[in-house]
Design a protein around this motif. Structure first.
Motif, PDB file in Angstrom:
ATOM      1  N   ALA A  96       0.843  -1.198   0.000  1.00  0.00           N
ATOM      2  CA  ALA A  96       0.000   0.000   0.000  1.00  0.00           C
ATOM      3  C   ALA A  96       0.878   1.247   0.000  1.00  0.00           C
ATOM      4  O   ALA A  96       1.831   1.344   0.769  1.00  0.00           O
ATOM      5  CB  ALA A  96      -0.898  -0.005   1.228  1.00  0.00           C
ATOM      6  N   ALA A  97       0.568   2.187  -0.889  1.00  0.00           N
ATOM      7  CA  ALA A  97       1.340   3.426  -1.005  1.00  0.00           C
ATOM      8  C   ALA A  97       0.694   4.501  -0.149  1.00  0.00           C
ATOM      9  O   ALA A  97       0.086   5.438  -0.643  1.00  0.00           O
ATOM     10  CB  ALA A  97       1.426   3.864  -2.458  1.00  0.00           C
ATOM     11  N   VAL A  98       0.799   4.333   1.148  1.00  0.00           N
ATOM     12  CA  VAL A  98       0.230   5.301   2.082  1.00  0.00           C
ATOM     13  C   VAL A  98       1.338   6.245   2.531  1.00  0.00           C
ATOM     14  O   VAL A  98       2.384   5.801   3.011  1.00  0.00           O
ATOM     15  CB  VAL A  98      -0.394   4.587   3.308  1.00  0.00           C
ATOM     16  N   ASP A  99       1.134   7.529   2.357  1.00  0.00           N
ATOM     17  CA  ASP A  99       2.097   8.545   2.768  1.00  0.00           C
ATOM     18  C   ASP A  99       1.850   8.861   4.247  1.00  0.00           C
ATOM     19  O   ASP A  99       0.943   9.627   4.590  1.00  0.00           O
ATOM     20  CB  ASP A  99       1.932   9.785   1.894  1.00  0.00           C
ATOM     21  N   GLU A 100       2.655   8.258   5.107  1.00  0.00           N
ATOM     22  CA  GLU A 100       2.455   8.410   6.561  1.00  0.00           C
ATOM     23  C   GLU A 100       2.485   9.865   7.012  1.00  0.00           C
ATOM     24  O   GLU A 100       1.663  10.281   7.824  1.00  0.00           O
ATOM     25  CB  GLU A 100       3.514   7.626   7.326  1.00  0.00           C
ATOM     26  N   THR A 101       3.412  10.635   6.477  1.00  0.00           N
ATOM     27  CA  THR A 101       3.531  12.040   6.878  1.00  0.00           C
ATOM     28  C   THR A 101       2.265  12.810   6.525  1.00  0.00           C
ATOM     29  O   THR A 101       1.717  13.540   7.349  1.00  0.00           O
ATOM     30  CB  THR A 101       4.752  12.691   6.205  1.00  0.00           C
ATOM     31  N   ARG A 102       1.783  12.623   5.303  1.00  0.00           N
ATOM     32  CA  ARG A 102       0.552  13.313   4.863  1.00  0.00           C
ATOM     33  C   ARG A 102      -0.634  12.896   5.725  1.00  0.00           C
ATOM     34  O   ARG A 102      -1.475  13.719   6.098  1.00  0.00           O
ATOM     35  CB  ARG A 102       0.293  12.981   3.383  1.00  0.00           C
ATOM     36  N   GLU A 103      -0.702  11.617   6.059  1.00  0.00           N
ATOM     37  CA  GLU A 103      -1.806  11.116   6.883  1.00  0.00           C
ATOM     38  C   GLU A 103      -1.749  11.696   8.297  1.00  0.00           C
ATOM     39  O   GLU A 103      -2.779  12.038   8.870  1.00  0.00           O
ATOM     40  CB  GLU A 103      -1.815   9.593   6.913  1.00  0.00           C
ATOM     41  N   LEU A 104      -0.560  11.810   8.849  1.00  0.00           N
ATOM     42  CA  LEU A 104      -0.427  12.390  10.193  1.00  0.00           C
ATOM     43  C   LEU A 104      -0.806  13.868  10.193  1.00  0.00           C
ATOM     44  O   LEU A 104      -1.460  14.353  11.126  1.00  0.00           O
ATOM     45  CB  LEU A 104       0.992  12.183  10.729  1.00  0.00           C
ATOM     46  N   VAL A 105      -0.420  14.577   9.135  1.00  0.00           N
ATOM     47  CA  VAL A 105      -0.815  15.992   9.010  1.00  0.00           C
ATOM     48  C   VAL A 105      -2.339  16.088   8.906  1.00  0.00           C
ATOM     49  O   VAL A 105      -2.965  16.935   9.551  1.00  0.00           O
ATOM     50  CB  VAL A 105      -0.116  16.651   7.799  1.00  0.00           C
ATOM     51  N   ASP A 106      -2.951  15.224   8.090  1.00  0.00           N
ATOM     52  CA  ASP A 106      -4.413  15.206   7.974  1.00  0.00           C
ATOM     53  C   ASP A 106      -5.074  14.933   9.315  1.00  0.00           C
ATOM     54  O   ASP A 106      -6.095  15.535   9.658  1.00  0.00           O
ATOM     55  CB  ASP A 106      -4.873  14.150   6.964  1.00  0.00           C
ATOM     56  N   MET A 107      -4.506  14.018  10.089  1.00  0.00           N
ATOM     57  CA  MET A 107      -5.061  13.683  11.400  1.00  0.00           C
ATOM     58  C   MET A 107      -5.010  14.896  12.332  1.00  0.00           C
ATOM     59  O   MET A 107      -5.993  15.208  13.003  1.00  0.00           O
ATOM     60  CB  MET A 107      -4.298  12.506  12.016  1.00  0.00           C
ATOM     61  N   LEU A 108      -3.877  15.593  12.328  1.00  0.00           N
ATOM     62  CA  LEU A 108      -3.752  16.794  13.171  1.00  0.00           C
ATOM     63  C   LEU A 108      -4.716  17.889  12.727  1.00  0.00           C
ATOM     64  O   LEU A 108      -5.368  18.524  13.560  1.00  0.00           O
ATOM     65  CB  LEU A 108      -2.319  17.318  13.142  1.00  0.00           C
ATOM     66  N   GLU A 109      -4.818  18.109  11.416  1.00  0.00           N
ATOM     67  CA  GLU A 109      -5.731  19.137  10.905  1.00  0.00           C
ATOM     68  C   GLU A 109      -7.181  18.829  11.258  1.00  0.00           C
ATOM     69  O   GLU A 109      -7.931  19.717  11.671  1.00  0.00           O
ATOM     70  CB  GLU A 109      -5.604  19.253   9.383  1.00  0.00           C
ATOM     71  N   SER A 110      -7.569  17.580  11.108  1.00  0.00           N
ATOM     72  CA  SER A 110      -8.963  17.232  11.396  1.00  0.00           C
ATOM     73  C   SER A 110      -9.248  17.319  12.892  1.00  0.00           C
ATOM     74  O   SER A 110     -10.324  17.767  13.296  1.00  0.00           O
ATOM     75  CB  SER A 110      -9.327  15.858  10.830  1.00  0.00           C
ATOM     76  N   ALA A 111      -8.283  16.938  13.718  1.00  0.00           N
ATOM     77  CA  ALA A 111      -8.473  17.048  15.173  1.00  0.00           C
ATOM     78  C   ALA A 111      -8.600  18.514  15.593  1.00  0.00           C
ATOM     79  O   ALA A 111      -9.457  18.856  16.427  1.00  0.00           O
ATOM     80  CB  ALA A 111      -7.318  16.376  15.909  1.00  0.00           C
ATOM     81  N   ARG A 112      -7.788  19.376  15.006  1.00  0.00           N
ATOM     82  CA  ARG A 112      -7.867  20.809  15.335  1.00  0.00           C
ATOM     83  C   ARG A 112      -9.184  21.422  14.853  1.00  0.00           C
ATOM     84  O   ARG A 112      -9.800  22.225  15.554  1.00  0.00           O
ATOM     85  CB  ARG A 112      -6.683  21.553  14.722  1.00  0.00           C
ATOM     86  N   THR A 113      -9.607  21.048  13.672  1.00  0.00           N
ATOM     87  CA  THR A 113     -10.867  21.564  13.149  1.00  0.00           C
ATOM     88  C   THR A 113     -12.040  21.089  14.002  1.00  0.00           C
ATOM     89  O   THR A 113     -12.974  21.849  14.286  1.00  0.00           O
ATOM     90  CB  THR A 113     -11.056  21.142  11.681  1.00  0.00           C
ATOM     91  N   TYR A 114     -11.991  19.835  14.413  1.00  0.00           N
ATOM     92  CA  TYR A 114     -13.027  19.292  15.293  1.00  0.00           C
ATOM     93  C   TYR A 114     -13.077  20.097  16.589  1.00  0.00           C
ATOM     94  O   TYR A 114     -14.139  20.526  17.031  1.00  0.00           O
ATOM     95  CB  TYR A 114     -12.727  17.819  15.588  1.00  0.00           C
ATOM     96  N   GLN A 115     -11.906  20.342  17.191  1.00  0.00           N
ATOM     97  CA  GLN A 115     -11.841  21.097  18.440  1.00  0.00           C
ATOM     98  C   GLN A 115     -12.331  22.530  18.248  1.00  0.00           C
ATOM     99  O   GLN A 115     -13.018  23.072  19.114  1.00  0.00           O
ATOM    100  CB  GLN A 115     -10.410  21.102  18.991  1.00  0.00           C
ATOM    101  N   ASN A 116     -12.023  23.141  17.108  1.00  0.00           N
ATOM    102  CA  ASN A 116     -12.515  24.498  16.832  1.00  0.00           C
ATOM    103  C   ASN A 116     -14.038  24.534  16.819  1.00  0.00           C
ATOM    104  O   ASN A 116     -14.654  25.482  17.312  1.00  0.00           O
ATOM    105  CB  ASN A 116     -11.975  25.014  15.498  1.00  0.00           C
TER     106      ASN A 116
END
Length: 136
Positions: A96-116
């Motif tokens: 699987a060609a999963v970009d771990e760095t991009r996924e971790l950034v997405d996780m942080l962005e979504s968590a911050r948006t959720y908290q906002n």
């Protein structure tokens, strides 16, 4: 009966739901890092939610919802590994060609948006309570 205008609580709730879907797809992508398959078609492909915004004329507010979840990203990586039990007849596996760095950034962005959006709901609640106190 006409549609009722959306409230700020509904808008924030929809946004929180969308971010929860985003976090879940990201978690699934991260869980499949390094997973191999014996075929390219069978290899895991990154999932991404597709959002759509809607404007509510009655309230003047825009909200978001998940329209679809699609497979996206790079093609699986073909790797020669004849000792792997998942290897095809030529000794290849497809990772699987999963970009771990991009996924971790997405996780942080979504968590911050959720908290906002949680904070938006808390602020709206506080303002409503303060307004009600004025009437006493």
């Amino acid at each position: 009966m006409a549609d009722r205008p959306m409230t700020i609580f509904q808008v924030a709730g929809r946004a929180m739901t969308a971010q929860l879907v985003r976090m879940n797809t990201t978690a699934s992508n991260l869980a499949n890092v390094g997973v191999v398959s014996s075929t390219e078609a069978g290899a895991y492909k990154t999932m991404k939610p597709v959002f759509r915004s809607e404007f509510d004329k009655a309230s003047g507010l825009s909200s978001v919802h998940v329209e679809n979840i699609v497979r996206a990203g790079n093609a699986p990586v073909k790797r020669y590994d004849p000792s792997n039990p998942m290897a095809d007849k030529d000794g290849n596996v497809f990772e699987a060609a999963v970009d771990e760095t991009r996924e971790l950034v997405d996780m942080l962005e979504s968590a911050r948006t959720y908290q906002n959006n949680v904070e938006v709901m808390q602020t709206a609640k506080s303002l409503i309570i303060d307004t009600l106190k004025l009437g006493r």
